[in-house]
Enzyme design. Sequence first.
Site, short mmCIF file in Angstrom:
data_model
loop_
_atom_site.label_atom_id
_atom_site.label_comp_id
_atom_site.label_asym_id
_atom_site.label_seq_id
_atom_site.Cartn_x
_atom_site.Cartn_y
_atom_site.Cartn_z
N SER A 124 74.63 40.98 23.43
CA SER A 124 74.22 41.52 22.25
C SER A 124 74.93 40.74 20.99
CB SER A 124 74.07 42.87 22.22
OG SER A 124 75.44 43.33 22.33
N HIS B 208 67.96 43.10 25.19
CA HIS B 208 67.64 41.96 24.12
C HIS B 208 66.79 40.75 24.52
CE1 HIS B 208 70.46 43.68 21.14
NE2 HIS B 208 71.24 44.22 22.19
N LYS C 186 63.80 47.77 20.40
CA LYS C 186 63.90 46.49 20.01
C LYS C 186 62.53 45.76 19.77
CE LYS C 186 68.65 46.58 21.45
NZ LYS C 186 68.53 47.92 22.03
#
Length: 384
Positions: A177, A205, A236
């Site tokens: 990240s 991610h 996300k």
Amino acid sequence: MLDELQAELNQRALQGLLRKRRVLQSAQGAHVQVDGEHLLSFSSNDYLGLASHPDLVEAMKLAADQAGAGTGASHLVTGHQLMHDRLEQQLARFLKVPAALLFTTGYMANLGIITGLVGRGDAVFADKLNHASLNDAAVLSRADLHRYPHHDLAALEKMLANSAAKRKLVIADAVFSMDGDIAPVPALLALCERYDAYLMLDDAHGFGVLGAGGRGVLEHFNLYSERIIYMATLGKAAGAAGAFVAGEQVLVDYLLQTAKPYIYTTASPAPVAASALAGVRLIEQDSQRRQHLHGLIKLLHDECRLQRWRLMPSETAIQPILVGSNEDALKASECLRESGILVPAIRPPTVPKGTARLRISLSAAHTVADVRHLIAVLEKAESA
């Protein structure tokens, strides 16, 4: 104690490590209002620009009308509602695995998965740059914890070969990240197969961003294995909130019985699950957003020319610029803000000492003009 706490806060401030919150006064997006300022934002993990998408908003509204605002109980009592069930089924179908299990947050998912699967007499092997939730979960599990240098496969193999643990679990971020680099998943899996270990991947991610169909790091590498325990978040790229673990049916069945953050927590509201379901469907159906995002990533690397700072190698939406000291990173972030651009300064302990950075998050909501404006302001800020 309060005096000691204040002294520690004062020391953090002197070291440039005191964190402060900003108040977002608009919906999440490329252009936001923060603390009364209108800014071009490169600070969100809304990688596909879905957080304010009308499909997600409408799904949340409809679900609230049908299911109410709160669930009132844990999943194993009466809190598991129809939208939760539909989302789990959709995730399993989308990822082409037997089953999926929802968690309220990614942090809780990692705590639940790791403490639910391993304990005393077992061993966990963790990349040193893993997310804090993976580290905390490994400690709480009471398994023996072995941390190997970032991407150091030789060190990991030596640890695995020397372990006599009953259960061996290798855990790693799929996309790290703060660096934006991708884990060497095929090599990690090969080691797990060689030494009878299992591989847990935190693809928070990568889910929605990597792979031709947005299925994340496993599609990116064209991998499937019963040894892989796949975790990802829905706050996300999916634009909503929550997290899940996906894999073999027996894995999900077992965690349903053992994952304490799942068992002893009130289920997240059904409208949140409904919006996440809409987000997953858009990930599957709207490949143009992903293609546009990867075009912006290429543009940044092709056109950004820095002298003192360094744009770190990353093929993901996370594009860190290594600045160095805490003070310089804070000054750089403030310089960008004064030019109307929001990019956070990331400092220790989130990153190693001496590697403070600007963490640029690209989104499909950005335009080519947005990224070119960012590049111009970065080059000006570096020379200031």
